[in-house]
Design an enzyme around this catalytic site. Structure first.
Site, PDB file in Angstrom:
ATOM      1  N   GLU B  81     -86.730 -59.810 -33.775  1.00 24.04           N
ATOM      2  CA  GLU B  81     -87.883 -59.587 -32.902  1.00 24.04           C
ATOM      3  C   GLU B  81     -88.845 -58.527 -33.420  1.00 24.04           C
ATOM      4  O   GLU B  81     -90.063 -58.710 -33.414  1.00 24.04           O
ATOM      5  CB  GLU B  81     -87.432 -59.219 -31.482  1.00 24.04           C
ATOM      6  CG  GLU B  81     -86.959 -60.392 -30.647  1.00 24.04           C
ATOM      7  CD  GLU B  81     -85.532 -60.841 -30.952  1.00 24.04           C
ATOM      8  OE1 GLU B  81     -84.850 -60.168 -31.763  1.00 24.04           O
ATOM      9  OE2 GLU B  81     -85.096 -61.855 -30.373  1.00 24.04           O
ATOM     10  N   HIS B 150     -80.346 -60.235 -18.797  1.00 22.08           N
ATOM     11  CA  HIS B 150     -81.321 -61.324 -18.920  1.00 22.08           C
ATOM     12  C   HIS B 150     -82.222 -61.455 -17.698  1.00 22.08           C
ATOM     13  O   HIS B 150     -82.784 -62.512 -17.468  1.00 22.08           O
ATOM     14  CB  HIS B 150     -80.603 -62.662 -19.152  1.00 22.08           C
ATOM     15  CG  HIS B 150     -80.198 -62.895 -20.568  1.00 22.08           C
ATOM     16  ND1 HIS B 150     -79.141 -62.244 -21.151  1.00 22.08           N
ATOM     17  CD2 HIS B 150     -80.711 -63.695 -21.530  1.00 22.08           C
ATOM     18  CE1 HIS B 150     -79.017 -62.645 -22.409  1.00 22.08           C
ATOM     19  NE2 HIS B 150     -79.958 -63.525 -22.665  1.00 22.08           N
TER      20      HIS B 150
END
Ligand SMILES: Cc1ncc(C[n+]2csc(CCOP(=O)(O)OP(=O)(O)O)c2C)c(N)n1
Ligand SMILES: [Mg+2]
Lengths: 332, 362
Positions: B81, B150
């Site tokens: 990322e 999440h």
């Protein structure tokens, strides 16, 4: 050996040395603030690599980047003024020593977070490859940066997509006060490239001619569409990590040995011995460099300060935050 | 992975959604059409992220683009990322208009160096020489029992970063408009998307003229109290407004649409009529966007307020896996109704359901 190239390299090396000495003096006088990372001892790396690059190539460097900007052609006045925080600096006084930028010369900074240069460089490389441009990217980083995640992430992507990036490791053997054998399981940086199937080699980073030649070969490889290349330049820094560093972790013997391999001295000696330059030419080069640095300091002293706090945060600013604050209850 | 539960009809063989006015369109399709439009008219636009290409995007947003534009403009990345977002920054510096998709905001935490230290700073640090026309798209929010790692919201982190713009589209039309505007903007823009809104429907007209990217929108008019929200909480607020209307309380509902900047003038205009403000926010209460909104409105409209600005916000806990506890960790219409009643001094009419327990407070 081309004489004009030798003269150019010698000028760059001397300018680099004198510029950094002047920066140290100005820091001591309180005219330069913040973190100041100097380059003496490592000159052959920036000079050798950048003189082998084309003007169309992009450069992404670290916080130890004054010399990279100078060799790229940013006027010494603009670099010194930036260190002084002045409006005529190459970043208009908003960046400082660690954030030099010169977009016109494709010098893209000036990154002070260790490991950032990798991802910026592959981004530029991605754009070049996507558009079939002939240019390359030179990405500088220290030996300490190779343990940052972005080194591995970015080298992987660069190799995977064959991006035109030359990764140049300025291995000065120290990550501030931590010697390379105390921070890296594999102390030969070039060997790490094999994890990504990337071409790599190590070169004597105290020998500007060797660096120059190795860079030319590496860039030929990169430009031929073979993908990235890692060039490890083994070098040393003669001063502390920054002006804040008392340099107490190296022995006097180690430093003396390093100084005996002074890259500026080395080039001067060799150029004279080979008859590439005359004594008079060397003197003229040194004078020219000294005058350039003195002019840079004079300029920086007199240059105006930047005044606007709120510029260039956004290209298209939207100010919704200045509603009148009522001083007291209004009748309603 | 967050997207794995939904059914994939078509998968990577799917086509780009057709750009025509429709009474109902899903948010993912609107985003898909926006990307297609932007890529068709500007070759400097490219998309990069995990599984955006061959797979078609975790939430189908990039469906069909790989087949149409090829791998250089729709690039599948390794799980890196920070570096592929930094790649976006680098490409943006030299002429690209990258749209980086970070699979969810939870993973964007690994890219904060690229977003905060680089994208947001480079223009200023370079004295205006560089521009970073980067778009980072990333889904977040509490979805369906994805547990604490999440289910995060990232507003609190990004709000405090000058140099960034942050938009939070809550309807398909806004998703379309704001993504196109983000791509056209010369500044870095983070497009926060909500995982539960991708498959929500709304009216869509690709050629309707858009409001400014930062403009808030009044979703319902009301005179008694202003509810301000974004993303899914707009729907929650509208639901609460319906319930309040049955009690004779008329709530105005504002969809903020943009979190940096915040459309303060519109908020103030509303608050000067209703004299009461409730911020409905899915992100955790402490140090969140709601705190900024409350402070800004309090500073500018203190004498127009008849009551303190209230926040109905996510509880200050990591999101629990258990479904009932998860639901209790974020606002619902019942809690909004209760807050409004409290604000108006009309607590607990006989017929009203009790507000959901707030749980342990820190
Ligand atoms: C991410 C990050 N961690 C720590 C620092 C503090 N820091 C600045 S320079 C440096 C050492 C870097 O060593 P190296 O990469 O070898 O470069 P050199 O300074 O030797 O040229 C450290 C730890 C930083 N700037 N960024
Ligand atoms: Mg080092």
């Amino acid at each position: 050996m081309r004489r004009d190239l030798i003269r150019q390299l010698l000028y760059d090396m001397v300018l680099a040395r004198l510029f950094e000495q002047a920066a140290a003096e100005q820091y001591a006088l309180g005219r330069i603030a913040g973190f100041l990372h100097l380059y003496p001892g490592e000159e052959a790396v920036a000079v050798g690599t950048l003189r082998a690059a084309d003007p169309g190539d992009y450069v992404v460097s670290t916080y130890r980047e004054h010399v990279h900007a100078l060799v790229r052609g940013t006027p010494p006045e603009a670099v010194m003024a930036e260190l002084f925080g002045k409006a005529t600096g190459c970043s208009r006084g908003y960046g400082g020593s660690m954030h030099l930028f010169d977009a016109e010369r494709r010098f893209l900074g000036g990154y002070a977070i260790v490991g950032e240069t990798f991802s910026v460089a592959i981004g530029v490389g991605y754009w070049l490859a996507m558009n079939g441009e002939p240019d390359a990217v030179l990405c500088y980083f220290g030996d300490g940066a190779v343990n940052q995640g972005t080194f591995h992430e970015s080298l992987n992507m660069a190799a995977l997509w064959k991006l035109p990036v030359l990764f140049v490791c300025e291995n000065n053997h120290y990550q501030i006060g931590t010697e390379i054998h105390r921070h890296s399981a594999v102390a030969e940086v070039w060997r790490r490239a094999c994890a990504y199937g990337m071409e790599a080699r190590r070169v004597d980073g105290m020998d500007v001619l060797a660096v120059h030649e190795a860079t030319r070969d590496a860039l030929r490889h990169v430009r031929a569409g073979n993908g990235p290349y890692l060039l490890e330049c083994e070098t040393y820094r003669f001063r502390g990590h920054s002006m804040a560093d008392a340099d107490a972790y190296r022995s006097a013997l180690e430093l003396a040995e390093l100084r005996a391999r002074d890259p500026v001295e080395g080039l001067r000696r060799r150029a004279l011995a080979e008859g590439w330059v005359s004594e008079e030419e060397v003197e003229a080069i040194e004078t020219r460099a000294r005058e350039a640095v003195e002019a840079a300091v004079r300029h920086a002293e007199q240059a105006p300060e930047p005044a606007e706090l709120h510029r260039d945060v956004y290209v298209q600013p939207v100010d919704l935050y200045s509603p009148e604050i009522p001083a007291r209850r209004a009748a309603r | 992975m967050t997207g794995s539960r939904r059914k994939r009809e078509g998968g990577n063989l799917g086509l780009v959604a057709p750009a025509e006015p429709r009474p109902e369109l899903m948010t993912w399709e609107a985003l898909n059409i926006a990307l297609d439009r932007a890529m068709a008219r500007d070759e400097s636009v490219f998309v990069i992220g995990e599984d955006v290409g061959l797979y078609g995007g975790s939430y189908r947003v990039t469906q069909g683009l790989y087949a149409k534009y090829g791998e250089w403009r729709v690039r599948d990345t390794p799980i890196s990322e920070n570096s592929f977002t930094g790649l976006g920054v680098g490409a943006a510096l030299v002429g690209g208009r990258p749209v980086v998709e970070i699979m969810t905001v939870n993973f964007a935490l690994l890219a904060l160096d690229a977003i905060i230290n680089m994208a947001a700073k480079l223009r200023y640090m370079s004295g205006g020489q560089l521009t970073v026309p980067l778009v980072v798209r990333t889904p977040g929010g509490v979805a369906r029992q994805l547990a604490a790692q999440h289910s995060q919201r990232l507003e609190h982190t990004l709000l405090n970063v000058p140099g960034l713009r942050i938009v939070a589209p809550g309807t398909p039309q806004d998703a379309y408009w704001q993504l196109l505007q983000a791509i056209e903007a010369d500044d870095p823009v983070v497009v926060l998307e909500h995982e539960l809104l991708y498959f929500e429907k709304g009216p869509f007209d690709p050629d309707a003229p858009p409001p400014p990217m930062h403009a808030a929108a009044v979703r319902r008019r009301g005179r008694d109290v202003t509810l301000v929200a974004w993303h899914r909480m707009v729907g929650v607020s509208l639901e609460a407004a319906e319930a309040l209307a049955r009690e004779g309380i008329e709530a105005e509902v504002i969809d903020l649409r943009s979190l940096r900047p915040i459309d303060l003038p519109l908020l103030l205009e509303s608050v000067r009529r209703t004299h009461r403000l409730v911020v409905v926010e899915e992100d955790c209460r402490f140090g969140g966007a709601g705190a900024e909104i409350a402070a800004a409105v309090g500073e500018a409209a203190f004498f127009d307020l008849d009551a303190p600005v209230l926040r109905v916000a996510g509880e200050d806990v990591p999101t629990p896996y258990n479904g009932k506890l998860e639901a209790a960790s974020i606002p619902d219409a019942g809690r909004v109704v209760a807050a409004v009643r409290r604000l108006l001094g009309r607590e607990r009419p006989a017929a009203a359901p009790a507000p959901r327990a707030g749980g342990e407070r820190t």
